[in-house]
Design a protein around this motif. Structure first.
Motif, PDB file in Angstrom:
ATOM      1  N   UNK A   1      11.109   3.451  -2.999  1.00 51.81           N
ATOM      2  CA  UNK A   1       9.935   2.950  -3.721  1.00 51.81           C
ATOM      3  C   UNK A   1      10.249   2.526  -5.150  1.00 51.81           C
ATOM      4  N   UNK A   2      11.205   3.196  -5.780  1.00 51.05           N
ATOM      5  CA  UNK A   2      11.383   2.972  -7.219  1.00 51.05           C
ATOM      6  C   UNK A   2      12.795   2.603  -7.639  1.00 51.05           C
ATOM      7  N   UNK A   3      13.680   2.415  -6.706  1.00 52.71           N
ATOM      8  CA  UNK A   3      15.081   2.208  -7.039  1.00 52.71           C
ATOM      9  C   UNK A   3      15.412   0.905  -7.742  1.00 52.71           C
ATOM     10  N   UNK A   4      14.688  -0.133  -7.492  1.00 50.24           N
ATOM     11  CA  UNK A   4      15.077  -1.437  -8.034  1.00 50.24           C
ATOM     12  C   UNK A   4      14.089  -1.970  -9.067  1.00 50.24           C
ATOM     13  N   UNK A   5      13.369  -1.065  -9.703  1.00 51.89           N
ATOM     14  CA  UNK A   5      12.393  -1.491 -10.708  1.00 51.89           C
ATOM     15  C   UNK A   5      12.698  -0.816 -12.044  1.00 51.89           C
ATOM     16  N   UNK A   6      12.273  -1.417 -13.142  1.00 54.97           N
ATOM     17  CA  UNK A   6      12.471  -0.796 -14.451  1.00 54.97           C
ATOM     18  C   UNK A   6      11.688   0.515 -14.565  1.00 54.97           C
ATOM     19  N   UNK A   7      12.060   1.314 -15.542  1.00 53.52           N
ATOM     20  CA  UNK A   7      11.448   2.629 -15.744  1.00 53.52           C
ATOM     21  C   UNK A   7       9.926   2.565 -15.813  1.00 53.52           C
ATOM     22  N   UNK A   8       9.388   1.623 -16.565  1.00 53.98           N
ATOM     23  CA  UNK A   8       7.934   1.556 -16.739  1.00 53.98           C
ATOM     24  C   UNK A   8       7.213   1.286 -15.417  1.00 53.98           C
ATOM     25  N   UNK A   9       7.798   0.439 -14.581  1.00 58.99           N
ATOM     26  CA  UNK A   9       7.212   0.172 -13.263  1.00 58.99           C
ATOM     27  C   UNK A   9       7.357   1.388 -12.359  1.00 58.99           C
ATOM     28  N   UNK A  10       8.505   2.057 -12.436  1.00 56.79           N
ATOM     29  CA  UNK A  10       8.725   3.259 -11.627  1.00 56.79           C
ATOM     30  C   UNK A  10       7.723   4.345 -11.996  1.00 56.79           C
ATOM     31  N   UNK A  11       7.376   4.435 -13.250  1.00 59.21           N
ATOM     32  CA  UNK A  11       6.401   5.429 -13.691  1.00 59.21           C
ATOM     33  C   UNK A  11       5.027   5.127 -13.094  1.00 59.21           C
ATOM     34  N   UNK A  12       4.659   3.867 -13.027  1.00 52.03           N
ATOM     35  CA  UNK A  12       3.391   3.485 -12.396  1.00 52.03           C
ATOM     36  C   UNK A  12       3.391   3.853 -10.913  1.00 52.03           C
ATOM     37  N   UNK A  13       4.502   3.594 -10.256  1.00 51.10           N
ATOM     38  CA  UNK A  13       4.637   3.944  -8.841  1.00 51.10           C
ATOM     39  C   UNK A  13       4.581   5.457  -8.674  1.00 51.10           C
ATOM     40  N   UNK A  14       5.248   6.172  -9.567  1.00 57.55           N
ATOM     41  CA  UNK A  14       5.273   7.639  -9.495  1.00 57.55           C
ATOM     42  C   UNK A  14       3.874   8.225  -9.592  1.00 57.55           C
ATOM     43  N   UNK A  15       3.058   7.664 -10.437  1.00 59.47           N
ATOM     44  CA  UNK A  15       1.680   8.173 -10.592  1.00 59.47           C
ATOM     45  C   UNK A  15       0.875   8.038  -9.306  1.00 59.47           C
ATOM     46  N   UNK A  16       1.197   7.032  -8.507  1.00 56.49           N
ATOM     47  CA  UNK A  16       0.498   6.840  -7.243  1.00 56.49           C
ATOM     48  C   UNK A  16       1.146   7.630  -6.106  1.00 56.49           C
TER      49      UNK A  16
ATOM     50  N   UNK B   1       0.861  -1.171   0.000  1.00 52.93           N
ATOM     51  CA  UNK B   1       0.000   0.000   0.000  1.00 52.93           C
ATOM     52  C   UNK B   1       0.904   1.230   0.000  1.00 52.93           C
ATOM     53  N   UNK B   2       0.951   1.928  -1.116  1.00 54.88           N
ATOM     54  CA  UNK B   2       1.854   3.066  -1.288  1.00 54.88           C
ATOM     55  C   UNK B   2       1.582   4.141  -0.232  1.00 54.88           C
ATOM     56  N   UNK B   3       0.321   4.424   0.025  1.00 53.80           N
ATOM     57  CA  UNK B   3      -0.014   5.445   1.035  1.00 53.80           C
ATOM     58  C   UNK B   3       0.579   5.087   2.396  1.00 53.80           C
ATOM     59  N   UNK B   4       0.441   3.848   2.779  1.00 50.19           N
ATOM     60  CA  UNK B   4       0.959   3.408   4.074  1.00 50.19           C
ATOM     61  C   UNK B   4       2.488   3.437   4.089  1.00 50.19           C
ATOM     62  N   UNK B   5       3.111   3.062   2.997  1.00 52.09           N
ATOM     63  CA  UNK B   5       4.568   3.092   2.912  1.00 52.09           C
ATOM     64  C   UNK B   5       5.089   4.515   3.070  1.00 52.09           C
ATOM     65  N   UNK B   6       4.456   5.476   2.395  1.00 53.81           N
ATOM     66  CA  UNK B   6       4.868   6.881   2.500  1.00 53.81           C
ATOM     67  C   UNK B   6       4.627   7.385   3.922  1.00 53.81           C
ATOM     68  N   UNK B   7       3.490   7.051   4.500  1.00 55.20           N
ATOM     69  CA  UNK B   7       3.184   7.500   5.860  1.00 55.20           C
ATOM     70  C   UNK B   7       4.222   6.980   6.859  1.00 55.20           C
TER      71      UNK B   7
END
Length: 62
Positions: A28-43, A6-12
């Motif tokens: 949150x995004x260091x070990x994932x490919x660009x496309x996955x990082x972009x999905x995470x970034x949107x959230x 849960x991204x919200x909980x992770x940030x909190x």
């Protein structure tokens, strides 16, 4: 593993433990490919008060 987090909980929790924005972005995004990082970034970017573009720029190592 991150796709089940849960991204919200992770940030909190990260903020609660005193992590900086750049530390959170990279955790949150260091070990994932660009496309996955972009999905995470949107959230996660709005939760961090960032634009998606700013999130992706912080993700890069300089």
């Amino acid at each position: 593993m991150l796709r089940y987090t849960d991204i919200e909980e992770a940030v909190r929790l990260a903020r609660l433990h005193g992590m900086s924005t750049i530390e959170i972005v990279r955790a949150l995004s260091g070990s994932v490919p660009y496309s996955e990082a972009l999905k995470i970034a949107r959230k996660a970017a709005p939760l961090l008060g960032l634009a998606v573009r700013a999130f992706m720029e912080l993700r890069r190592n300089r």
